[in-house]
Design a protein around this motif. Structure first.
Motif, PDB file in Angstrom:
ATOM      1  N   ALA A 305       0.988  -1.295   0.097  1.00 20.60           N
ATOM      2  CA  ALA A 305       0.107   0.013   0.220  1.00 20.60           C
ATOM      3  C   ALA A 305       0.875   1.131   0.007  1.00 20.60           C
ATOM      4  O   ALA A 305       0.264   2.338   0.068  1.00 20.60           O
ATOM      5  N   ALA A 306       2.125   0.968   0.062  1.00 20.53           N
ATOM      6  CA  ALA A 306       3.124   2.269  -0.155  1.00 20.53           C
ATOM      7  C   ALA A 306       4.424   1.704  -0.868  1.00 20.53           C
ATOM      8  O   ALA A 306       4.522   0.831  -1.037  1.00 20.53           O
ATOM      9  N   SER A 307       5.399   2.874  -1.149  1.00 20.06           N
ATOM     10  CA  SER A 307       6.331   2.070  -1.752  1.00 20.06           C
ATOM     11  C   SER A 307       7.344   1.352  -0.943  1.00 20.06           C
ATOM     12  O   SER A 307       8.158   0.765  -1.439  1.00 20.06           O
ATOM     13  N   ARG A 308       7.292   1.912   0.552  1.00 16.54           N
ATOM     14  CA  ARG A 308       7.962   0.960   1.314  1.00 16.54           C
ATOM     15  C   ARG A 308       7.560   1.028   2.586  1.00 16.54           C
ATOM     16  O   ARG A 308       6.630   2.081   3.192  1.00 16.54           O
ATOM     17  N   VAL A 309       7.689   0.134   3.342  1.00 19.15           N
ATOM     18  CA  VAL A 309       6.996  -0.137   4.733  1.00 19.15           C
ATOM     19  C   VAL A 309       7.952  -0.601   5.763  1.00 19.15           C
ATOM     20  O   VAL A 309       8.788  -1.572   5.429  1.00 19.15           O
ATOM     21  N   GLU A 310       7.830   0.065   7.062  1.00 19.14           N
ATOM     22  CA  GLU A 310       8.850  -0.509   8.090  1.00 19.14           C
ATOM     23  C   GLU A 310       8.071  -0.761   9.259  1.00 19.14           C
ATOM     24  O   GLU A 310       7.261  -0.027   9.685  1.00 19.14           O
ATOM     25  N   MET A 311       8.327  -1.912   9.791  1.00 15.99           N
ATOM     26  CA  MET A 311       7.664  -2.229  11.173  1.00 15.99           C
ATOM     27  C   MET A 311       8.697  -2.557  12.324  1.00 15.99           C
ATOM     28  O   MET A 311       9.903  -3.102  11.995  1.00 15.99           O
ATOM     29  N   ARG A 312       8.601  -1.862  13.472  1.00 15.22           N
ATOM     30  CA  ARG A 312       9.597  -1.936  14.474  1.00 15.22           C
ATOM     31  C   ARG A 312       8.791  -2.634  15.505  1.00 15.22           C
ATOM     32  O   ARG A 312       7.836  -2.450  16.048  1.00 15.22           O
ATOM     33  N   ASN A 313       9.309  -3.825  16.274  1.00  8.53           N
ATOM     34  CA  ASN A 313       8.672  -4.051  17.493  1.00  8.53           C
ATOM     35  C   ASN A 313       9.174  -3.312  18.590  1.00  8.53           C
ATOM     36  O   ASN A 313      10.006  -2.675  18.601  1.00  8.53           O
ATOM     37  N   LEU A 314       8.202  -3.180  19.538  1.00  6.27           N
ATOM     38  CA  LEU A 314       8.421  -2.521  20.968  1.00  6.27           C
ATOM     39  C   LEU A 314       8.530  -3.880  21.803  1.00  6.27           C
ATOM     40  O   LEU A 314       7.462  -4.414  22.362  1.00  6.27           O
ATOM     41  N   ILE A 315       9.599  -3.767  22.259  1.00  6.66           N
ATOM     42  CA  ILE A 315       9.971  -5.035  23.265  1.00  6.66           C
ATOM     43  C   ILE A 315      10.295  -4.319  24.742  1.00  6.66           C
ATOM     44  O   ILE A 315      10.938  -3.635  24.637  1.00  6.66           O
ATOM     45  N   GLY A 316       9.672  -5.155  25.722  1.00  9.03           N
ATOM     46  CA  GLY A 316       9.771  -4.495  26.935  1.00  9.03           C
ATOM     47  C   GLY A 316       9.625  -3.226  27.322  1.00  9.03           C
ATOM     48  O   GLY A 316       8.507  -2.671  26.990  1.00  9.03           O
ATOM     49  N   ARG A 317      10.659  -2.306  27.654  1.00 15.08           N
ATOM     50  CA  ARG A 317      10.634  -0.904  28.172  1.00 15.08           C
ATOM     51  C   ARG A 317      10.234  -0.015  26.841  1.00 15.08           C
ATOM     52  O   ARG A 317       9.775   1.335  27.124  1.00 15.08           O
ATOM     53  N   ASP A 318      10.587  -0.561  25.340  1.00 16.53           N
ATOM     54  CA  ASP A 318      10.233   0.292  24.166  1.00 16.53           C
ATOM     55  C   ASP A 318       8.945   0.968  24.488  1.00 16.53           C
ATOM     56  O   ASP A 318       8.639   1.850  23.828  1.00 16.53           O
ATOM     57  N   ALA A 319       8.133   0.008  25.082  1.00 15.25           N
ATOM     58  CA  ALA A 319       6.712   0.628  24.738  1.00 15.25           C
ATOM     59  C   ALA A 319       6.251   1.499  25.564  1.00 15.25           C
ATOM     60  O   ALA A 319       5.147   2.353  25.481  1.00 15.25           O
ATOM     61  N   ASP A 320       7.132   2.022  26.945  1.00 11.81           N
ATOM     62  CA  ASP A 320       6.985   3.115  27.747  1.00 11.81           C
ATOM     63  C   ASP A 320       7.051   4.321  26.539  1.00 11.81           C
ATOM     64  O   ASP A 320       6.674   5.682  27.307  1.00 11.81           O
ATOM     65  N   LYS A 321       7.560   4.336  25.725  1.00  7.32           N
ATOM     66  CA  LYS A 321       8.006   5.671  24.707  1.00  7.32           C
ATOM     67  C   LYS A 321       6.540   5.787  23.904  1.00  7.32           C
ATOM     68  O   LYS A 321       6.615   6.517  22.791  1.00  7.32           O
ATOM     69  N   TRP A 322       5.497   5.006  24.209  1.00  8.76           N
ATOM     70  CA  TRP A 322       4.262   5.350  23.284  1.00  8.76           C
ATOM     71  C   TRP A 322       4.103   6.832  22.874  1.00  8.76           C
ATOM     72  O   TRP A 322       3.558   7.139  21.677  1.00  8.76           O
ATOM     73  N   LEU A 323       4.202   7.943  23.874  1.00  2.38           N
ATOM     74  CA  LEU A 323       3.781   9.173  23.649  1.00  2.38           C
ATOM     75  C   LEU A 323       4.748   9.840  22.575  1.00  2.38           C
ATOM     76  O   LEU A 323       4.040  10.727  21.830  1.00  2.38           O
ATOM     77  N   ASP A 324       5.970   9.472  22.790  1.00  2.00           N
ATOM     78  CA  ASP A 324       6.917   9.941  21.884  1.00  2.00           C
ATOM     79  C   ASP A 324       6.844   9.439  20.410  1.00  2.00           C
ATOM     80  O   ASP A 324       6.909  10.141  19.627  1.00  2.00           O
ATOM     81  N   ILE A 325       6.335   8.296  20.630  1.00  7.09           N
ATOM     82  CA  ILE A 325       6.175   7.520  19.165  1.00  7.09           C
ATOM     83  C   ILE A 325       4.973   8.304  18.413  1.00  7.09           C
ATOM     84  O   ILE A 325       4.965   8.518  17.311  1.00  7.09           O
ATOM     85  N   LEU A 326       3.829   8.603  19.174  1.00 10.95           N
ATOM     86  CA  LEU A 326       2.560   9.461  18.783  1.00 10.95           C
ATOM     87  C   LEU A 326       2.936  10.756  18.120  1.00 10.95           C
ATOM     88  O   LEU A 326       2.135  11.295  17.639  1.00 10.95           O
ATOM     89  N   ALA A 327       4.189  11.249  18.653  1.00  8.50           N
ATOM     90  CA  ALA A 327       4.511  12.648  18.200  1.00  8.50           C
ATOM     91  C   ALA A 327       4.411  12.557  16.724  1.00  8.50           C
ATOM     92  O   ALA A 327       4.739  13.751  16.012  1.00  8.50           O
ATOM     93  N   ASP A 328       5.180  11.612  16.049  1.00 11.66           N
ATOM     94  CA  ASP A 328       4.946  11.435  14.635  1.00 11.66           C
ATOM     95  C   ASP A 328       3.693  11.039  14.180  1.00 11.66           C
ATOM     96  O   ASP A 328       3.289   9.819  14.358  1.00 11.66           O
TER      97      ASP A 328
END
Ligand code: AMP
Length: 355
Positions: A305-328
């Motif tokens: 559905a796009a020219s390129r797609v990237e998926m990153r896993n949120l492992i352990g404490r990575d998910a604490d950054k949910w608000l930073d991620i939503l800044a994009d």
């Protein structure tokens, strides 16, 4: 058999894969009924019905199967024998045989070899003498892996030289194992396909996968053009394997791209972490097409559905950054509703589309 909307899909296993399957089922007007042993279930949270039961409990499994219209599974380490009770009451997709093979690394490699696929050089190891003999044949470096119950790099010990044999064998607690030669690879990729009840097979673009510490870190699609010949060969093999198993649903096969061509690593008879990008990054996601396949519907298009797609896993404490991620504002954040971000635990993922 085509199941009409309003039918109930039974899903054995209660993790994030079941959660995303249940959400895709709801989109198509189906109800999901989760069967899992844990009270805390990311899948049950978004499903109409939940049965708490042990994977070994044939009576409970039979009652569950009798109450739904089709059964699938999202967890591959469920014991296979109790599934007879399920099959007696409802259609089961993917087939039991696929699960049986995928649960045993030795059976899996033998099956792959029988279909002219190419796993890493391997040998069965039941004791230290087997391991020493296997090292004599395969050489070091090598990886010793438990035959059963391994995932995300668990149940594995690396051997730099033959001197590591006793330590590696002890590290696995003496469990039946397989020794694998260490493959030098340029990249890892997975083949993601869905086979419909009609026998039609649809492939997504094969993602390029990067692991950290044995756990998937990110998947990118499409993979770079230099991987194309290996991906084409691996896709043809994956289709042979799906047909040999009379497979229905999504199937994932992981490969190492080596200088000598694709080397099979392992298969998962289910939706797969390296296919999460398809939710926004493909016309039809792996979850929707799995539901379509098991319900006897035609498959949706798997094109990007796009020219390129990237998926990153949120492992352990990575998910604490949910608000930073939503800044994009273009980031697609998925959180699995799991409580605590323990090390190594898959808490969510983020997908970005490059148009
Ligand atoms: P697995 O749980 O078998 O998928 O292994 C986890 C990760 O370990 C893989 O994704 C590879 O990065 C690495 N690995 C596993 N087996 C091999 C092998 N035979 N040769 C090289 N790397 C391997």
């Amino acid at each position: 058999m085509t199941l009409p909307p309003g039918s109930t899909i039974g899903i054995i296993g209660g993790g994030q894969l079941g959660r995303m399957l249940a959400m895709a089922a709801a989109q198509l007007g189906y109800k999901a009924h989760i069967y899992a042993p844990d009270l805390d279930s990311p899948a049950a949270e978004v499903s109409a019905l939940f049965t708490r039961g042990a994977y070994e409990d044939e009576g409970a499994l039979a009652r569950f199967a009798a109450s739904v219209d089709v059964v699938t599974y999202e967890f591959e380490n469920i014991p296979v024998a109790p599934l007879d009770a399920v099959v007696a009451k409802a259609p089961l997709h993917p087939p039991r045989g696929a699960l049986e093979i995928a649960q045993d690394r030795l059976a899996e490699k033998e099956f792959v070899t029988s279909l002219d696929g190419r796993p890493a050089p391997y040998a069965a190891v039941d004791n230290l003498a087997d391991l020493q003999a296997a090292l004599g044949r395969i050489g070091a470096p090598a990886i010793l892996k438990t035959r059963r119950m391994g995932y995300d790099g668990k149940g594995q010990a690396r051997l730099r030289t033959a001197d590591d044999a006793a330590d590696a064998f002890d590290a696995l607690g003496g469990a039946p194992a397989v020794l694998e030669g260490f493959i030098t690879f340029d990249a890892e990729f997975s083949i993601l396909l869905c086979r419909a009840q009609s026998g039609e097979i649809a492939f997504w673009d094969a993602p390029h996968n990067t692991h950290i510490g044995g756990i998937l870190d990110r998947s990118e699609a499409p993979a770079s053009a230099d991987l194309a010949p290996g991906i084409a060969e691996a896709s043809a093999f994956a289709a042979r394997l799906a047909e040999a198993l009379d497979y229905v649903g999504v199937l994932a096969l992981e490969f190492f791209a080596s200088a000598d061509g694709p080397v099979f690593n392992e298969m998962a008879p289910r939706v797969h972490n390296s296919g999460h990008w398809t939710i926004e990054g493909a016309v039809t996601s792996q979850f929707e097409n799995h539901i379509r396949a098991i319900c006897g519907l035609p498959l949706g298009a798997t094109t990007l559905a796009a020219s390129r797609v990237e998926m990153r896993n949120l492992i352990g404490r990575d998910a604490d950054k949910w608000l930073d991620i939503l800044a994009d504002p273009t980031a697609h954040l998925h959180l699995y509703g799991k409580g605590e971000g323990r090390a190594g635990r898959k808490m969510g993922h983020v997908t970005r589309l490059i148009r």
